[in-house]
Enzyme design. Structure first.
Site, short mmCIF file in Angstrom:
data_model
loop_
_atom_site.label_atom_id
_atom_site.label_comp_id
_atom_site.label_asym_id
_atom_site.label_seq_id
_atom_site.Cartn_x
_atom_site.Cartn_y
_atom_site.Cartn_z
N GLU A 8 0.52 36.16 79.01
CA GLU A 8 1.23 37.37 78.59
C GLU A 8 0.76 38.61 79.34
O GLU A 8 1.54 39.53 79.55
CB GLU A 8 1.07 37.58 77.07
CG GLU A 8 1.92 38.70 76.53
CD GLU A 8 2.15 38.60 75.03
OE1 GLU A 8 2.32 39.65 74.40
OE2 GLU A 8 2.17 37.48 74.48
N ASP A 104 0.79 34.99 73.94
CA ASP A 104 0.14 35.05 72.63
C ASP A 104 0.73 34.03 71.68
O ASP A 104 1.96 33.82 71.65
CB ASP A 104 0.30 36.45 72.03
CG ASP A 104 -0.62 37.47 72.70
OD1 ASP A 104 -1.46 37.07 73.52
OD2 ASP A 104 -0.49 38.67 72.40
N TYR A 305 -8.43 36.39 68.10
CA TYR A 305 -7.12 37.05 68.16
C TYR A 305 -6.98 38.08 67.04
O TYR A 305 -7.17 37.76 65.86
CB TYR A 305 -6.02 35.99 68.04
CG TYR A 305 -4.63 36.53 68.25
CD1 TYR A 305 -4.17 36.83 69.53
CD2 TYR A 305 -3.77 36.73 67.17
CE1 TYR A 305 -2.89 37.32 69.73
CE2 TYR A 305 -2.49 37.22 67.37
CZ TYR A 305 -2.06 37.51 68.65
OH TYR A 305 -0.78 38.00 68.85
#
EC number: 5.6.2.1
Length: 712
Positions: A8, A104, A305
């Protein structure tokens, strides 16, 4: 033949390349004999604008609405076109056999990759890398467990449906409101209920009437006992009669109870909890906290994350707990962390629950040892918050005795309550000794005590506090606590779907509302502006309720699960949009600029509007088709030489003046002279000019692109 990996962001692409030894650097990608790794820059592809369907839509007209395309189009974002071309050529390269999606792990990450693949007309098979941290270990484990890309088709359908529905409703509602009332107004299924949430709290405070009540307590044997019947009373004479009845009497202990109890630490952090705590402790806004987390996650590889709504871990992570403990031993928590290494951890830990983890687990440290000296002050603070919360949850519970003593004085009962620590447990992080109350040990049932003082105290109920950025974020997560919803099913829907917005979008929504001058913060208190109040009055009622976004999220979740058709969802959104536009068209209400000034716009001559931004004030032309803006004041990073607080900039160019709350004032020339030997701190003419010439726009102005070229 090779596999093409699409990350990403460039930073994640580099991490994957380093981990997999993909060392041959090319223009926009890395390559070796097995893999090619490239990246997006966030989104490379987005929804087309109305004028890209029909050039006549460039001019905003109420009669053109609603604009509902039969088939939605996408376009390559102009500023990232070069990288898209690189990715597209790699997708269609004959030496590429398949695609590994490494964006992601979540709904929006899936959308980023799928829009690129769709735009590039990809026909090759896909695999999915699904990881929650970007450490070498996590990446290697993820590549050993690659999943079939088709498994995530429903996730993509949900993401695409959300994107298209937001476009259809948002574009039409905003254009309808703006053209109807000749003002820059915006509506959205998340932002409008958020304004309503702030307004409801404001109304609650405005309508609050304080109530006086009284309590009674007495002192005996050095302890304070509180009256239990009644605990409080609005009529002072009731307590005065009790005081009169017991005045001069001694009491005896009717009972003593000691109950052994355990207290556990707060749950592991999800994003909202962390943002709220960071605001309380360091006054960091939600967006600032999220940006710091992203840096800790992507650049430093120190945390997992960040965009997660879970407070739990999955059982497959239990084996990694000690490795993470070893990492935080590089911090001031070293001794506490080391002491836990002898423990045995299992899937029975209270923070392990597979059923309470959807896409991502709680935010915890990775196995990477931090070098605190290499982190910024803000990064260090956020990392230590996460590390400490993680350590607390691995430590034993806090144990104590809950003590309750009933004192009988005449016919009336008074109670003393206390807690005596027996084992510090996780609280050893904050405290260094166990508490002892020797007075209590000397007491037993039947002991007579002399009453030394009887007090009646007056109290007053207080209004609920105004929202701040931290508490508003939490309220968006649980709006059912604030909105009066008659149907209990709606309460459950809001709770189950996570409230207004998502953990990934709430900070941006709050920031956007500040920038569009719908809400403002005074001394940390968030209030709705006049513009925000009028938006609520002019908006169709369903757009002001959180139920709309809850219903959307409920159906999007069903789409993810393959239980609802995405095309049916879009059809419903189109019908809803028709209703919204018609309601706005038929409205007979008016919009009033009550922040209108007597300053004439230098471009068109109309009076300008004073707008408060998060960092200052500016003047904006009231005419939506005239984009003229002028700075009035702006908080800078320049520090006062006397009190070292940030100074506020007034004016521009040679007339620019810096003022501090302590009264110190400097001209631009004086500022330049003072900082000539402090280049890193200097607010120089070049930077000032860059700021002044940057369209003099509101920071992150949500209307800047949407309203350019607007004509009526």
């Amino acid at each position: 033949m090779k596999s093409l990996i699409i990350a990403e962001k460039p930073s994640v692409g580099r991490d994957i390349a380093n981990t997999l030894n993909i060392n041959e650097k090319r223009n926009g990608y890395f390559e070796n004999n097995k893999y090619i790794v490239t990246w997006a820059l966030g989104h490379l592809v987005t929804n087309a604008t109305p004028e890209q369907y029909d050039a006549s839509y460039k001019e905003w007209k109420l009669n053109d609405l609603p604009i509902i395309p039969n088939k939605m189009k996408t376009i390559v974002i102009s500023k990232t076109r070069k990288q898209f071309s690189t990715v597209q050529s790699l997708i269609n390269n004959n030496k590429v056999k398949d695609i590994i999606i490494a964006t992601d792990a979540g709904r929006e990450g899936e959308l980023v990759a799928r829009l690129i693949l769709d735009k590039a007309h990809n026909k090759k098979p896909t695999k999915r890398l699904w990881i929650s941290s970007v450490t070498n270990k996590a990446i290697k484990e993820g590549f050993n467990k690659l999943q079939d890309g088709r498994k995530f088709n429903n996730l993509y359908h949900a993401a695409l449906a959300r994107s298209e529905a937001d476009w259809i409703v948002g574009i039409n509602a905003t254009r309808a409101l703006t053209t109807k009332y000749d003002a820059q107004l915006s509506l959205g299924r998340v932002q409008t209920p958020t304004i309503q949430l702030v307004q409801m709290r404001q109304n609650e405070i405005n309508h609050f009437k304080p109530q006086t009540y009284y309590t009674m307590k007495l002192n005996a044997a050095g302890l304070t006992f509180h009256c239990t019947k009644p605990q409080s009373h609005p009529d002072k004479t009731v307590l005065e009669s009790i005081k009169k009845a017991i005045d001069g009497q001694s009491g005896h202990i009717a009972s003593i109870s000691k109950t052994h109890k355990k207290a556990y630490p707060q749950q592991l952090y999800n994003l909202t909890d962390l943002q709220q705590d960071a605001y309380k402790r360091f006054h960091l806004g939600p967006k600032e906290t999220l940006n710091t987390l992203q840096t800790l996650y992507e650049r430093h590889k120190l945390v997992t994350y960040p965009r997660t709504d879970s407070n739990y871990l999955t059982d497959d992570m239990v084996d990694t707990l000690k490795d993470r403990l070893k990492a935080i031993m590089a911090t001031s928590l070293k001794d506490m962390a080391k002491a836990q290494m002898s423990q045995t951890f299992s899937s029975k830990q209270r923070f392990v629950n597979n059923n309470k983890v959807s896409d991502h687990h709680a935010i915890i440290p990775t196995e990477v040892r931090p070098d605190i000296n290499q982190l910024s002050q803000r990064e260090s603070k956020i990392y230590m918050m996460i590390a400490q919360r993680y350590l607390e949850n691995l430590m034993p519970p806090h144990e104590y005795e809950a003590i309750a003593i009933e004192l009988k004085v005449g016919q009336h009962t008074f109670t003393f309550k206390d807690k005596v620590t027996t084992k510090l447990g996780f609280k050893a992080i904050y405290e260094n000794k166990e508490s002892i109350n020797t007075q209590i040990d000397q007491l037993q049932k039947g002991t007579k005590l002399n009453v030394t003082k009887i007090l009646i105290e007056e109290h007053e109920t207080t209004a609920p506090p105004y929202f701040n950025e931290g508490s508003l974020l939490k309220a968006m997560e649980s709006p059912q606590k604030f909105f009066d919803l008659s149907d209990k099913k709606h309460d459950k829907t809001l709770k189950d779907t996570g409230g207004i917005g998502t953990v990934a979008t709430r900070a941006d929504i709050i920031e956007k509302l500040f920038n569009m001058n719908a809400i403002e913060a005074r001394d940390g208190k968030i209030k709705v502006t006049s513009k925000g109040k009028q938006i609520l009055e002019l908006a169709p009622q369903k757009l002001t309720s959180p139920l709309l976004t809850a219903e959307w999220e409920e159906k999007l979740l069903l789409i993810e699960q393959g239980k609802y058709n995405a095309s049916q969802f879009i059809s419903e959104m189109k019908a809803f949009t028709n209703q919204v536009v018609n309601e706005i068209k038929e409205s007979e209400q008016n919009y009033k600029h009550d922040n209108l000034t007597t300053t004439e716009c230098p471009t068109c001559g109309k009076f300008m509007i004073k707008v408060k931004t998060k960092n200052g004030q500016m003047l904006v032309c009231q005419d939506p088709q005239c984009k003229t803006k002028k700075n009035v004041q702006r908080k800078t990073n320049a520090r006062c030489p006397n009190c070292h607080k940030k100074m506020t900039l007034f004016g521009r160019g040679k007339d620019a003046v810096y003022r501090c709350v302590c009264g110190h004032t400097e001209t631009q020339a004086q500022m330049d002279k003072r900082h000539k030997n402090k280049k890193s701190d200097k607010v120089n003419k070049k930077d000032l000019k860059k700021y002044m010439n940057n369209d003099e726009g509101i920071e992150n102005n949500p209307f800047q692109d949407a309203l350019k070229g607007l004509k009526f």
